[in-house]
Design a protein around this motif. Structure first.
Motif, PDB file in Angstrom:
ATOM      1  N   SER A 170       0.788  -1.175  -0.021  1.00 32.51           N
ATOM      2  CA  SER A 170      -0.010   0.144   0.078  1.00 32.51           C
ATOM      3  C   SER A 170       0.980   1.135  -0.009  1.00 32.51           C
ATOM      4  N   GLN A 171       1.656   1.196   0.815  1.00 34.60           N
ATOM      5  CA  GLN A 171       2.889   2.442   0.866  1.00 34.60           C
ATOM      6  C   GLN A 171       3.593   2.769  -0.485  1.00 34.60           C
ATOM      7  N   VAL A 172       3.968   1.582  -0.972  1.00 38.59           N
ATOM      8  CA  VAL A 172       4.589   1.868  -2.483  1.00 38.59           C
ATOM      9  C   VAL A 172       3.601   2.204  -3.470  1.00 38.59           C
ATOM     10  N   TYR A 173       2.474   1.745  -3.343  1.00 40.76           N
ATOM     11  CA  TYR A 173       1.376   2.500  -4.562  1.00 40.76           C
ATOM     12  C   TYR A 173       0.988   3.746  -4.138  1.00 40.76           C
ATOM     13  N   ARG A 174       1.118   4.239  -2.783  1.00 38.99           N
ATOM     14  CA  ARG A 174       0.454   5.321  -2.572  1.00 38.99           C
ATOM     15  C   ARG A 174       1.753   6.490  -2.729  1.00 38.99           C
ATOM     16  N   GLY A 185       2.634   4.891  -7.205  1.00 40.00           N
ATOM     17  CA  GLY A 185       1.499   4.696  -8.221  1.00 40.00           C
ATOM     18  C   GLY A 185       1.727   3.246  -8.485  1.00 40.00           C
ATOM     19  N   PRO A 186       0.731   2.993  -9.658  1.00 41.64           N
ATOM     20  CA  PRO A 186       0.403   1.635  -9.861  1.00 41.64           C
ATOM     21  C   PRO A 186       1.734   1.028 -10.806  1.00 41.64           C
ATOM     22  N   ASP A 187       2.429   1.790 -11.590  1.00 41.43           N
ATOM     23  CA  ASP A 187       3.506   1.331 -12.359  1.00 41.43           C
ATOM     24  C   ASP A 187       4.721   0.867 -11.681  1.00 41.43           C
ATOM     25  N   GLU A 237      -7.087   2.426 -10.408  1.00 37.68           N
ATOM     26  CA  GLU A 237      -6.804   2.544 -11.749  1.00 37.68           C
ATOM     27  C   GLU A 237      -7.207   1.270 -12.639  1.00 37.68           C
ATOM     28  N   ASP A 238      -7.655   1.485 -13.986  1.00 36.36           N
ATOM     29  CA  ASP A 238      -7.669   0.425 -15.162  1.00 36.36           C
ATOM     30  C   ASP A 238      -6.407   0.179 -15.578  1.00 36.36           C
TER      31      ASP A 238
END
Length: 309
Positions: free
Chosen positions: A148-152, A155-157, A240-241
């Protein structure tokens, strides 16, 4: 129409694979004590292996962050707030923490089996299993918190890149060995893995595949049901899609690894998923499914085109 000549396991064997670990142990206690000890050891390894796997995944994710973002990046994925909340949520005890690496808990169960005290052995097993469940759930939440912390932060990439890195250094190293084995061997290990993940399972067989239904799965399914995505914990939902969501968000953060480790990378390497995993849509805690095709190379596209949300 089915062809029984194509079936590899009997109905009784499939029913045995579908038993809970406790039911499996209870059944083994009625037979030879030496074999019952071996059944217990296998169950015990399954629980410990999943717990250790979470730790390895966290470590490789931290390694990825350090490699690309240095110490400042590590600080961004260093919050333990969700872990503290998770420990409270799941009722983690001092005995769980101290006893996790202590062999005497398992040794005591083996001694009771050898002595023929089945009632005491099962009572001790129940205590051990409950402890493993609390540790498992906190470790799973700890991993999901790091993701979660990486994503926030990035981002998703970047999350996808981090899951790729972790997969290459952990689970995916086993893929070539796994798909080379006979299907009846593979399904036994995959069923044991799901039970080590605290999933309740039903195993069936078709002419072409073994199907393991998880109701629910032991990780994100139980996380969702337990309110870990907003109600009790602050785990992320990927909206995200994106390839992480099969282009159809939202998806619980833990579930994003299915796209990467079981679809994207395996299909880049072999042309087919490893294995086909059908997850529920959105933020549902509904049953999911693992499909092990007897000939993995012949996995039909229609089996996985809509395998996930």
């Amino acid at each position: 129409m089915s062809n029984n000549n194509l079936r590899l396991l009997s109905p009784n064997e499939l029913a045995e694979l579908s038993l809970s670990p406790r039911a499996e142990l209870a059944g083994a206690l009625a037979g030879d004590p030496t074999e019952a000890v071996e059944v217990f050891r296998r169950i015990d390894r399954g629980y410990r292996s999943f717990i250790d796997g979470f730790g390895a995944w966290i470590a490789t994710t931290q390694c990825f962050v350090a490699k690309h973002y240095g110490i400042d990046g590590l600080q961004q994925v260093g919050s333990a707030d969700d872990t503290y909340r998770s420990a409270l949520l799941h009722g983690l005890t001092e005995e769980d923490i101290v006893g996790c690496r202590r062999p005497d808990r398992a040794n005591r169960i083996e001694q009771l089996i050898g002595q023929g005290d089945h009632e005491a052995a099962l009572a001790c097993y129940d205590t051990l299993e409950a402890s493993y469940r609390r540790i498992h759930d906190v470790e799973c939440d700890r991993l999901a918190s790091v993701l979660s912390q990486v994503y926030r932060a990035w981002g998703p990439d970047v999350l996808e890149a981090g899951i790729r890195f972790a997969g290459e250094h952990t689970l995916l190293g086993w893929m070539t060995h796994d798909v080379s084995r006979p299907a009846e061997v593979r399904v036994r290990q995959w069923a044991a893995m799901q039970k080590g993940n605290f999933a309740e399972i039903t195993v069936t067989e078709t002419d072409d595949a073994f199907v393991i239904d998880l109701h629910p799965c032991g990780t994100c399914g139980r996380q969702v049901a337990g309110g870990c995505y907003g109600q009790n914990l602050d785990l992320a939902v990927v909206t995200e899609d994106h390839p992480l969501t099969f282009g159809k968000g939202p998806v619980p953060i833990y579930r994003t690894h299915v796209a990467v480790m079981h679809f994207l990378i395996p299909m880049e390497r072999t042309g087919v998923p490893w294995p086909v995993i059908r997850c529920p849509a959105g933020l549902e805690a509904e049953p999911c499914q693992v499909m092990l095709f007897k000939n993995p190379e012949a996995t039909p596209p229609e089996a996985y085109e809509f395998a996930s949300p």
